[in-house]
Design a protein around this motif. Structure first.
Motif, PDB file in Angstrom:
ATOM      1  N   PRO A  54      43.598  50.075  51.146  1.00 56.00           N
ATOM      2  CA  PRO A  54      43.341  49.580  49.291  1.00 56.00           C
ATOM      3  C   PRO A  54      44.575  49.900  48.722  1.00 56.00           C
ATOM      4  CG  PRO A  54      41.969  52.269  49.702  1.00 56.00           C
ATOM      5  CD  PRO A  54      43.103  51.312  51.313  1.00 56.00           C
ATOM      6  N   ALA A  55      45.868  50.015  49.336  1.00 54.35           N
ATOM      7  CA  ALA A  55      47.176  49.864  49.163  1.00 54.35           C
ATOM      8  C   ALA A  55      47.987  48.034  49.334  1.00 54.35           C
ATOM      9  CB  ALA A  55      48.537  51.042  50.316  1.00 54.35           C
ATOM     10  N   LEU A  76      45.670  46.066  49.039  1.00 53.10           N
ATOM     11  CA  LEU A  76      44.275  45.244  47.264  1.00 53.10           C
ATOM     12  C   LEU A  76      45.373  45.560  46.375  1.00 53.10           C
ATOM     13  CD1 LEU A  76      41.219  46.217  48.171  1.00 53.10           C
ATOM     14  CD2 LEU A  76      41.426  44.085  47.728  1.00 53.10           C
ATOM     15  N   GLN A  77      46.511  47.179  45.965  1.00 45.71           N
ATOM     16  CA  GLN A  77      47.082  47.335  44.611  1.00 45.71           C
ATOM     17  C   GLN A  77      48.453  46.297  44.972  1.00 45.71           C
ATOM     18  OE1 GLN A  77      46.162  49.107  42.075  1.00 45.71           O
ATOM     19  NE2 GLN A  77      48.303  48.727  41.583  1.00 45.71           N
ATOM     20  N   ASP A  78      48.570  46.474  46.151  1.00 44.95           N
ATOM     21  CA  ASP A  78      49.352  44.669  46.152  1.00 44.95           C
ATOM     22  C   ASP A  78      49.519  43.992  45.786  1.00 44.95           C
ATOM     23  OD1 ASP A  78      52.895  44.440  46.864  1.00 44.95           O
ATOM     24  OD2 ASP A  78      51.242  43.094  47.956  1.00 44.95           O
ATOM     25  N   ALA A 127      46.915  43.101  43.878  1.00 45.70           N
ATOM     26  CA  ALA A 127      46.719  42.753  42.662  1.00 45.70           C
ATOM     27  C   ALA A 127      47.992  42.672  41.236  1.00 45.70           C
ATOM     28  CB  ALA A 127      45.516  44.182  41.687  1.00 45.70           C
ATOM     29  N   GLU A 128      48.645  44.014  41.268  1.00 47.17           N
ATOM     30  CA  GLU A 128      49.758  43.710  40.691  1.00 47.17           C
ATOM     31  C   GLU A 128      50.998  42.190  40.795  1.00 47.17           C
ATOM     32  OE1 GLU A 128      52.446  46.799  42.377  1.00 47.17           O
ATOM     33  OE2 GLU A 128      51.192  47.984  41.556  1.00 47.17           O
ATOM     34  N   SER A 131      44.111  37.610  36.809  1.00 45.32           N
ATOM     35  CA  SER A 131      44.532  38.635  37.678  1.00 45.32           C
ATOM     36  C   SER A 131      43.588  39.076  38.734  1.00 45.32           C
ATOM     37  CB  SER A 131      44.571  39.863  36.719  1.00 45.32           C
ATOM     38  OG  SER A 131      43.509  39.952  36.243  1.00 45.32           O
ATOM     39  N   TYR A 172      38.161  42.429  41.651  1.00 42.56           N
ATOM     40  CA  TYR A 172      37.391  42.839  43.253  1.00 42.56           C
ATOM     41  C   TYR A 172      35.720  43.058  42.781  1.00 42.56           C
ATOM     42  CZ  TYR A 172      36.317  45.462  47.104  1.00 42.56           C
ATOM     43  OH  TYR A 172      36.043  46.267  48.823  1.00 42.56           O
TER      44      TYR A 172
END
Length: 275
Positions: free
Chosen positions: A114-115, A117-119, A121-122, A266, A269
């Motif tokens: 998850p971390a 994926l978040q990185d 995405a940003e 962007s 998912y």
């Protein structure tokens, strides 16, 4: 995008079973061209990707130089796409590098945290670069997940079983995790205990996902990719199952993602977001 301006596609993991299918699908698509094929297996570097995939010579030799290929892709007149079917240990760096070079990633490799994926995405949003990460590219699996969401309105008990070939490195599968997250996000808790359970062997009850959902993983030769979502209630069992019998079932979804990622700015998912 017109037929005179095909989408340049680079495939990472091109010598793998999924990679070869993607090579074949891209080679046969009228609106795409295979720009590059990447694999780190020493025994295939230098081989023609088309011959390896069984579609005849494409004059695209396999290389292990991802960075060099991304530089080449970034210089194309048309926006290029990186399709990644590699390994959980490599996918994060591959995708981040692609975004940095302005190459749009389409990711079928699972195992991103998850971390991570978040990185990504940003990073993609900051660069205004489209990226699609899909745990599963089979349309039938998307339909299974939609049916599971509908069934959850009427069942309070559910468990997930996913079965894959024994060369899959991560467990549970990304698809099973995504299915559990989908059900957990519907606003209810499942499988409320009526007894105190004791595992006589660790892991006997599978992994515990959100909202009480259990996931069980099977790894055996002979399997490809399979998933069951089993709902239970007094006097009845409702089972949803999807079986992959050939990897060609993923290719319509992969080609769709290659076409759709060009218009994104962007990270998205899940294949269902672009259908």
């Amino acid at each position: 995008m017109t037929n005179s301006s095909p989408i340049p596609v680079v495939i990472a993991g091109a010598a793998g079973k999924m990679g070869r299918e993607v090579v074949k699908a891209v080679a046969q698509a009228d609106d795409m061209t295979l720009l590059g094929a990447i694999d780190h297996r020493a025994d295939v570097v230098g081989e023609d990707a088309g011959i390896l995939a069984g579609v005849g010579p494409l004059e695209v030799p396999l290389t292990d130089d991802l960075q060099g290929m991304l530089v080449l892709a970034s210089q194309e007149k048309q926006p290029a796409v990186l399709v990644d079917f590699t390994h959980p240990d490599a996918v994060y760096d591959n995708v981040r590098s692609a975004i940095a070079y302005g190459v749009r990633p389409v990711v079928g490799t699972t195992g991103l945290s998850p971390a991570q994926l978040q990185d990504l995405a940003e990073f993609a949003e900051k660069a205004s670069i489209g990226c699609i990460v899909a745990p599963n590219f089979a349309i039938g699996m998307i339909l299974l997940q939609q049916a599971a969401a509908q069934a959850s309105q009427y069942f309070d008990h559910v468990e997930i079983i996913e079965l894959h070939h024994n060369q899959k490195a991560d467990a549970p599968s990304g698809t099973a995790i995504q299915t559990a997250q989908l059900l957990a996000g519907l606003g209810k808790t499942y499988n409320r205990a009526i007894v105190t359970e004791t595992e006589k062997m660790m892991g006997a009850r599978g992994s515990l996902a959100e909202e009480g959902i259990r996931i069980h993983s099977v790894r055996l030769p002979g399997l490809i990719a399979h998933q069951e979502v089993i709902f239970g209630a007094p006097g009845q069992i409702y089972t949803l199952r999807h079986d992959t019998t050939d990897r060609t079932c993923f290719m319509p979804g992969v080609l769709l993602a290659i076409r759709k990622v060009l218009s994104l700015k962007s990270l998205v998912y899940g294949l269902e977001k672009i259908l």
